[in-house]
Design a protein around this motif. Structure first.
Motif, PDB file in Angstrom:
ATOM      1  N   UNK A  91       1.011  -1.133   0.178  1.00 19.74           N
ATOM      2  CA  UNK A  91      -0.284   0.039   0.277  1.00 19.74           C
ATOM      3  C   UNK A  91       1.065   1.473  -0.085  1.00 19.74           C
ATOM      4  N   UNK A  92       0.372   2.616  -0.325  1.00 20.41           N
ATOM      5  CA  UNK A  92       0.819   3.694   0.286  1.00 20.41           C
ATOM      6  C   UNK A  92      -0.314   4.095   0.737  1.00 20.41           C
ATOM      7  N   UNK A  93       0.869   4.586   2.083  1.00 19.90           N
ATOM      8  CA  UNK A  93       0.145   5.248   3.039  1.00 19.90           C
ATOM      9  C   UNK A  93      -0.807   6.379   3.166  1.00 19.90           C
ATOM     10  N   UNK A  94       0.301   7.348   1.896  1.00 25.62           N
ATOM     11  CA  UNK A  94      -0.283   8.690   2.091  1.00 25.62           C
ATOM     12  C   UNK A  94      -1.992   8.796   1.235  1.00 25.62           C
ATOM     13  N   UNK A  95      -2.042   6.972   0.070  1.00 24.91           N
ATOM     14  CA  UNK A  95      -3.436   7.059   0.011  1.00 24.91           C
ATOM     15  C   UNK A  95      -4.542   7.125   0.986  1.00 24.91           C
ATOM     16  N   UNK A  96      -4.163   7.116   2.126  1.00 28.49           N
ATOM     17  CA  UNK A  96      -5.262   6.610   2.748  1.00 28.49           C
ATOM     18  C   UNK A  96      -5.419   7.663   4.361  1.00 28.49           C
ATOM     19  N   UNK A  97      -4.327   8.782   4.349  1.00 22.11           N
ATOM     20  CA  UNK A  97      -4.260   9.164   5.693  1.00 22.11           C
ATOM     21  C   UNK A  97      -2.659  10.358   5.009  1.00 22.11           C
ATOM     22  N   UNK A  98      -3.023  11.337   5.684  1.00 20.93           N
ATOM     23  CA  UNK A  98      -2.190  12.352   5.688  1.00 20.93           C
ATOM     24  C   UNK A  98      -1.015  12.071   7.131  1.00 20.93           C
ATOM     25  N   UNK A  99      -0.338  11.576   7.824  1.00 19.08           N
ATOM     26  CA  UNK A  99       0.207  11.630   8.419  1.00 19.08           C
ATOM     27  C   UNK A  99       0.665  12.578   9.502  1.00 19.08           C
ATOM     28  N   UNK A 100       1.834  13.836   8.247  1.00 19.99           N
ATOM     29  CA  UNK A 100       1.515  15.160   9.240  1.00 19.99           C
ATOM     30  C   UNK A 100       0.316  15.310  10.071  1.00 19.99           C
ATOM     31  N   UNK A 101      -0.573  15.794   9.025  1.00 21.24           N
ATOM     32  CA  UNK A 101      -2.326  16.094   9.820  1.00 21.24           C
ATOM     33  C   UNK A 101      -2.385  15.945  10.714  1.00 21.24           C
ATOM     34  N   UNK A 102      -2.463  14.174  10.816  1.00 26.37           N
ATOM     35  CA  UNK A 102      -2.814  13.330  11.457  1.00 26.37           C
ATOM     36  C   UNK A 102      -2.233  14.048  13.021  1.00 26.37           C
ATOM     37  N   UNK A 103      -0.630  13.771  13.139  1.00 26.52           N
ATOM     38  CA  UNK A 103       0.259  14.261  14.157  1.00 26.52           C
ATOM     39  C   UNK A 103      -0.390  15.078  14.674  1.00 26.52           C
ATOM     40  N   UNK A 104       0.117  16.523  13.612  1.00 24.14           N
ATOM     41  CA  UNK A 104      -0.489  17.457  13.939  1.00 24.14           C
ATOM     42  C   UNK A 104      -1.795  18.223  15.375  1.00 24.14           C
ATOM     43  N   UNK A 105      -2.836  17.302  14.815  1.00 30.39           N
ATOM     44  CA  UNK A 105      -3.992  17.138  14.996  1.00 30.39           C
ATOM     45  C   UNK A 105      -4.059  16.455  16.962  1.00 30.39           C
ATOM     46  N   UNK A 106      -3.683  15.207  16.623  1.00 23.59           N
ATOM     47  CA  UNK A 106      -3.370  14.380  17.717  1.00 23.59           C
ATOM     48  C   UNK A 106      -2.598  15.008  19.073  1.00 23.59           C
ATOM     49  N   UNK A 107      -1.276  16.300  18.040  1.00 17.12           N
ATOM     50  CA  UNK A 107      -0.690  16.755  19.161  1.00 17.12           C
ATOM     51  C   UNK A 107      -1.583  17.844  19.747  1.00 17.12           C
TER      52      UNK A 107
END
Length: 95
Positions: free
Chosen positions: A42-58
């Motif tokens: 899989x290509x993870x960026x096709x499913x979730x923006x990890x940088x934006x998710x980390x920013x949201x969680x933080x």
């Protein structure tokens, strides 16, 4: 781009989140591998923006839970880590 579902639940948090987006990336990939999905499948960026998710969680001042699915495996990301819902565990192991 595949269809996706994003569910966010907020409450009170006990952790400050991930130091770096790469920490969250490693945790997501590790969780997917534990449930039988190789990182080459899989290509993870096709499913979730990890940088934006980390920013949201933080940045959450309260508990937050973000649910998303990668190649049929549902994940739950919180400031405490990444997990697979209990009802998904048996499916993921059988893949």
């Amino acid at each position: 781009m595949p269809p996706y579902t994003l569910t966010i639940e907020m409450g009170r948090s006990s952790r400050n989140g991930f130091e770096e987006p790469s920490d969250l990336l490693v945790e997501i990939v590790g969780t997917l591998e534990r449930y039988g999905l190789d990182c080459n499948d899989y290509q993870l960026y096709d499913f979730v923006d990890v940088e934006a998710l980390a920013q949201l969680l933080n940045s959450a001042s309260s508990d937050i839970e973000v649910r998303f699915t990668v190649e049929g495996i549902q994940l739950i990301a919180t400031p405490e880590g990444v997990t697979v819902p209990v009802d998904e565990e048996s499916y993921a192991v059988q893949r």
